[in-house]
Design a protein around this motif. Structure first.
Motif, PDB file in Angstrom:
ATOM      1  N   VAL A   3      -2.805   3.226   1.351  1.00 36.60           N
ATOM      2  CA  VAL A   3      -2.435   4.073   0.219  1.00 36.60           C
ATOM      3  C   VAL A   3      -3.666   4.224  -0.668  1.00 36.60           C
ATOM      4  CG1 VAL A   3      -0.937   4.285  -1.798  1.00 36.60           C
ATOM      5  CG2 VAL A   3      -0.068   3.234   0.287  1.00 36.60           C
ATOM      6  N   THR A   4      -3.963   5.463  -1.011  1.00 38.35           N
ATOM      7  CA  THR A   4      -5.106   5.703  -1.901  1.00 38.35           C
ATOM      8  C   THR A   4      -4.595   6.169  -3.252  1.00 38.35           C
ATOM      9  OG1 THR A   4      -6.394   6.331   0.028  1.00 38.35           O
ATOM     10  CG2 THR A   4      -7.320   6.919  -2.121  1.00 38.35           C
ATOM     11  N   ILE A   5      -4.900   5.385  -4.267  1.00 38.24           N
ATOM     12  CA  ILE A   5      -4.504   5.760  -5.626  1.00 38.24           C
ATOM     13  C   ILE A   5      -5.738   5.675  -6.512  1.00 38.24           C
ATOM     14  CG2 ILE A   5      -3.054   5.109  -7.617  1.00 38.24           C
ATOM     15  CD1 ILE A   5      -1.090   4.063  -5.382  1.00 38.24           C
ATOM     16  N   ARG A   6      -5.992   6.765  -7.202  1.00 35.24           N
ATOM     17  CA  ARG A   6      -7.188   6.884  -8.068  1.00 35.24           C
ATOM     18  C   ARG A   6      -8.446   6.387  -7.347  1.00 35.24           C
ATOM     19  NH1 ARG A   6      -3.118   6.198 -11.758  1.00 35.24           N
ATOM     20  NH2 ARG A   6      -3.071   3.950 -11.594  1.00 35.24           N
ATOM     21  N   GLY A   7      -8.602   6.856  -6.092  1.00 33.83           N
ATOM     22  CA  GLY A   7      -9.813   6.568  -5.340  1.00 33.83           C
ATOM     23  C   GLY A   7      -9.853   5.192  -4.678  1.00 33.83           C
ATOM     24  N   ARG A  30      12.117   5.084  -5.421  1.00 40.65           N
ATOM     25  CA  ARG A  30      12.730   6.141  -6.243  1.00 40.65           C
ATOM     26  C   ARG A  30      11.697   6.813  -7.140  1.00 40.65           C
ATOM     27  NH1 ARG A  30      17.364   2.550  -8.883  1.00 40.65           N
ATOM     28  NH2 ARG A  30      15.435   1.535  -9.477  1.00 40.65           N
ATOM     29  N   LEU A  31      10.578   6.116  -7.364  1.00 43.79           N
ATOM     30  CA  LEU A  31       9.550   6.687  -8.257  1.00 43.79           C
ATOM     31  C   LEU A  31       8.525   7.541  -7.514  1.00 43.79           C
ATOM     32  CD1 LEU A  31       8.815   3.624 -10.569  1.00 43.79           C
ATOM     33  CD2 LEU A  31      10.555   5.397 -10.824  1.00 43.79           C
ATOM     34  N   LEU A  32       8.511   7.422  -6.191  1.00 39.07           N
ATOM     35  CA  LEU A  32       7.546   8.215  -5.409  1.00 39.07           C
ATOM     36  C   LEU A  32       7.977   9.675  -5.361  1.00 39.07           C
ATOM     37  CD1 LEU A  32       6.852   5.746  -2.473  1.00 39.07           C
ATOM     38  CD2 LEU A  32       5.195   6.537  -4.170  1.00 39.07           C
ATOM     39  N   PRO A  33       7.056  10.607  -5.279  1.00 42.80           N
ATOM     40  CA  PRO A  33       5.622  10.480  -5.054  1.00 42.80           C
ATOM     41  C   PRO A  33       4.817  10.395  -6.358  1.00 42.80           C
ATOM     42  CG  PRO A  33       6.213  12.778  -4.980  1.00 42.80           C
ATOM     43  CD  PRO A  33       7.484  12.024  -5.270  1.00 42.80           C
ATOM     44  N   HIS A  34       5.513  10.272  -7.488  1.00 42.86           N
ATOM     45  CA  HIS A  34       4.804  10.408  -8.772  1.00 42.86           C
ATOM     46  C   HIS A  34       4.171   9.095  -9.239  1.00 42.86           C
ATOM     47  CE1 HIS A  34       6.715  14.266  -8.664  1.00 42.86           C
ATOM     48  NE2 HIS A  34       7.874  13.678  -8.528  1.00 42.86           N
ATOM     49  N   THR A  35       4.837   7.991  -8.924  1.00 40.89           N
ATOM     50  CA  THR A  35       4.334   6.683  -9.360  1.00 40.89           C
ATOM     51  C   THR A  35       4.441   5.701  -8.198  1.00 40.89           C
ATOM     52  OG1 THR A  35       5.165   7.139 -11.570  1.00 40.89           O
ATOM     53  CG2 THR A  35       4.676   4.831 -11.081  1.00 40.89           C
ATOM     54  N   PHE A  36       3.351   4.966  -7.932  1.00 40.74           N
ATOM     55  CA  PHE A  36       3.384   3.934  -6.897  1.00 40.74           C
ATOM     56  C   PHE A  36       3.492   2.586  -7.591  1.00 40.74           C
ATOM     57  CE2 PHE A  36       1.546   0.809  -4.024  1.00 40.74           C
ATOM     58  CZ  PHE A  36       2.189   1.113  -2.842  1.00 40.74           C
ATOM     59  N   LYS A  37       4.601   1.892  -7.331  1.00 42.74           N
ATOM     60  CA  LYS A  37       4.836   0.626  -8.040  1.00 42.74           C
ATOM     61  C   LYS A  37       5.518  -0.351  -7.089  1.00 42.74           C
ATOM     62  CE  LYS A  37       7.508  -1.047 -11.956  1.00 42.74           C
ATOM     63  NZ  LYS A  37       8.597  -0.706 -12.845  1.00 42.74           N
ATOM     64  N   ARG A  38       5.126  -1.622  -7.146  1.00 37.74           N
ATOM     65  CA  ARG A  38       5.819  -2.626  -6.333  1.00 37.74           C
ATOM     66  C   ARG A  38       6.685  -3.499  -7.243  1.00 37.74           C
ATOM     67  NH1 ARG A  38       3.165  -5.343  -1.495  1.00 37.74           N
ATOM     68  NH2 ARG A  38       1.742  -6.354  -2.937  1.00 37.74           N
ATOM     69  N   LEU A 209       9.011  11.778   0.003  1.00 33.56           N
ATOM     70  CA  LEU A 209       8.442  10.620   0.705  1.00 33.56           C
ATOM     71  C   LEU A 209       7.619  11.006   1.933  1.00 33.56           C
ATOM     72  CD1 LEU A 209      11.546   8.243   0.430  1.00 33.56           C
ATOM     73  CD2 LEU A 209       9.619   8.482  -1.132  1.00 33.56           C
ATOM     74  N   THR A 210       8.216  11.810   2.841  1.00 33.67           N
ATOM     75  CA  THR A 210       7.460  12.172   4.056  1.00 33.67           C
ATOM     76  C   THR A 210       6.225  12.977   3.673  1.00 33.67           C
ATOM     77  OG1 THR A 210       9.531  12.192   5.282  1.00 33.67           O
ATOM     78  CG2 THR A 210       7.641  13.249   6.344  1.00 33.67           C
ATOM     79  N   ALA A 211       6.400  13.931   2.759  1.00 33.86           N
ATOM     80  CA  ALA A 211       5.250  14.761   2.355  1.00 33.86           C
ATOM     81  C   ALA A 211       4.170  13.894   1.715  1.00 33.86           C
ATOM     82  CB  ALA A 211       5.718  15.848   1.389  1.00 33.86           C
ATOM     83  N   TRP A 212       4.573  12.901   0.929  1.00 36.00           N
ATOM     84  CA  TRP A 212       3.589  12.002   0.285  1.00 36.00           C
ATOM     85  C   TRP A 212       2.837  11.192   1.343  1.00 36.00           C
ATOM     86  CZ3 TRP A 212       3.436   6.501  -0.277  1.00 36.00           C
ATOM     87  CH2 TRP A 212       2.459   6.043  -1.178  1.00 36.00           C
ATOM     88  N   ILE A 219      -2.614  14.570   6.982  1.00 38.09           N
ATOM     89  CA  ILE A 219      -2.032  15.374   8.068  1.00 38.09           C
ATOM     90  C   ILE A 219      -1.534  16.704   7.500  1.00 38.09           C
ATOM     91  CG2 ILE A 219      -0.014  15.509   9.629  1.00 38.09           C
ATOM     92  CD1 ILE A 219      -0.533  12.624  10.374  1.00 38.09           C
ATOM     93  N   SER A 220      -1.856  17.775   8.186  1.00 33.19           N
ATOM     94  CA  SER A 220      -1.462  19.115   7.752  1.00 33.19           C
ATOM     95  C   SER A 220       0.073  19.220   7.717  1.00 33.19           C
ATOM     96  CB  SER A 220      -2.058  20.125   8.750  1.00 33.19           C
ATOM     97  OG  SER A 220      -1.433  21.363   8.613  1.00 33.19           O
ATOM     98  N   HIS A 221       0.607  19.629   6.584  1.00 32.73           N
ATOM     99  CA  HIS A 221       2.070  19.699   6.476  1.00 32.73           C
ATOM    100  C   HIS A 221       2.481  20.663   5.367  1.00 32.73           C
ATOM    101  CE1 HIS A 221       1.042  16.942   3.240  1.00 32.73           C
ATOM    102  NE2 HIS A 221       2.203  17.264   2.678  1.00 32.73           N
ATOM    103  N   GLN A 222       3.737  21.095   5.444  1.00 32.37           N
ATOM    104  CA  GLN A 222       4.345  21.879   4.362  1.00 32.37           C
ATOM    105  C   GLN A 222       5.797  21.453   4.223  1.00 32.37           C
ATOM    106  OE1 GLN A 222       3.133  25.591   6.225  1.00 32.37           O
ATOM    107  NE2 GLN A 222       2.434  26.332   4.227  1.00 32.37           N
TER     108      GLN A 222
END
Ligand code: MRU
Length: 369
Positions: A3-7, A30-38, A209-212, A219-222
């Motif tokens: 997972v890449t967050i802020r580089g 439930r917070l994805l894709p906006h916030t990554f939290k454990r 989730l899948t798009a994130w 991977i190319s996706h829409q």
């Protein structure tokens, strides 16, 4: 998965266990894709609640969570009385099992733990066995996904356009994912392909989730509206469908998966498009003799009547997570969480041991285990 967050790139498992703290470590999905939290659950009741409230979701991930939850419950028992310990374990098992009904993985995972624990002579031996067996289940889940990549990679040709539904990626398992395993293997082999992610209303696991995951993996996706797949199929813009499953009946080849899967299978059949289901072995149910017996989760009508999202960001700060009402205020809703696809609509069930015709699963029970 990385997972890449802020580089910053780091590898995470979706579910793990902090043994010194006796806590299950989860990604707050439930917070994805906006916030990554454990987050950590501190006891088996909190773990069951995390499954119920969908902090963690996806068949394999809730299987591993239930396994660690059972070990967590076992390890929290104080005393040496075996009879009291067994009564306590029965409560832990039932609490975790009842948190979500459709996926079979939690039941298979916990049954495997109980079988191992029966070999222990004392409470402390059983506690150690539970922890070791839960860890093994999680590790096996990762291995199964890795093997699925080997089994499915040859299907992912250069230029292929693939449709997927819901999320059967890394977040739905301990790592890698089932649907995503052949995709990641094909990417490593240098093939270029495109994925259409059904948004998967009402909870939008495809869009969020899948798009994130695919974006993280480059991977190319829409994302497409659930209703767009038929149109794209009719225009020759989808070459293959791959979905996951929450329960595959080994005796009949029927597949329970996220609501809307059956519709996609019918459409794929109409357009002669191969339809694959990718699963680890823990998703097989050898007991039920008919898809009609699969318990289908009835979820809150709020999920259909509205939607969750985030408000626009202010000064670079992520916007507040908010529920908005979409439907007419006085209307009610019906919200079955899953459907069942019959074997005649399925081209193949991709397993870590090979790709099988749905009706051939039963012939292979000995080999599959
Ligand atoms: O309700 P969810 O998000 O837990 O749904 C389960 C699933 O993840 C899907 O049905 C998926 O396609 C099955 S594969 C884990």
């Amino acid at each position: 998965m990385n997972v890449t967050i802020r580089g910053q790139t780091r590898h995470y498992r979706t579910v793990s266990f902090d043994a010194p703290e006796n806590a299950v470590v989860l990604i707050e999905q439930r917070l994805l894709p906006h916030t990554f939290k454990r987050v950590k659950t501190r006891n088996y009741r909190e773990t069951a609640e995390a499954i119920r409230s969908m902090i963690v979701r996806g068949a394999g991930a809730i299987g591993a969570t239930a396994a660690f939850g059972l070990a967590q419950g076992a390890r929290s028992f104080r005393g040496r009385n075996l009879q009291r310990f067994e009564t306590h374990i029965a409560t832990v098992y039932t609490t975790l099992k009842e948190s979500r009904p459709t996926a079979i993985d939690p039941v298979n995972a916990m049954n495997a733990l109980l079988q191992e624990m029966a070999k222990g002579q004392s409470v402390s031996e059983k506690q150690d066995i539970a922890f070791a067996a839960a860890t093994r289940f999680a590790d096996e889940n990762v291995e199964h996904c890795r093997h699925l990549g080997d089994q499915g990679v040859s299907l992912i040709r250069d230029g292929l356009q693939i449709l997927t539904h819901c999320n059967a990626g890394w977040l739905a398992f301990v790592d890698i994912g089932t649907v995503t395993a052949p995709l990641y293997a094909a990417q490593s082999a240098g093939r270029a392909f495109h994925v259409y992610c059904d948004e998967t209303r009402p909870r939008c696991q495809g869009a969020s989730l899948t798009a994130w995951e695919l974006a993280q993996q480059g991977i190319s996706h829409q994302v497409i509206a659930d209703n767009a797949a038929g149109f794209l199929m009719s225009r020759g813009e989808i070459d293959m469908v791959i979905v996951g499953s929450d329960r595959v009946l080994g005796r009949t080849g029927e597949v329970a998966n996220k609501i809307g899967t059956y519709t996609k299978a019918v459409l794929a059949h109409r357009h002669n498009i191969p339809f694959y289901v990718a699963i680890p072995l823990s998703t097989l149910d050898w007991d039920l003799g008919s898809g009609l017996e699969i318990p289908i989760e009835d979820r809150s009508e709020d999920e259909v009547l509205g939607a969750w999202g985030v408000l626009p960001s202010v000064k670079g700060k992520i916007g507040k997570r908010t529920y908005v009402r979409i439907a007419n205020p006085s209307s009610t809703a019906r919200n079955p969480g899953f459907d069942v696809t019959p074997p005649e609509l399925i081209t193949g069930i991709m397993t870590p041991l090979g790709i099988f015709k749905p009706r051939d699963l039963k012939k292979l029970r000995g080999k599959i285990g």
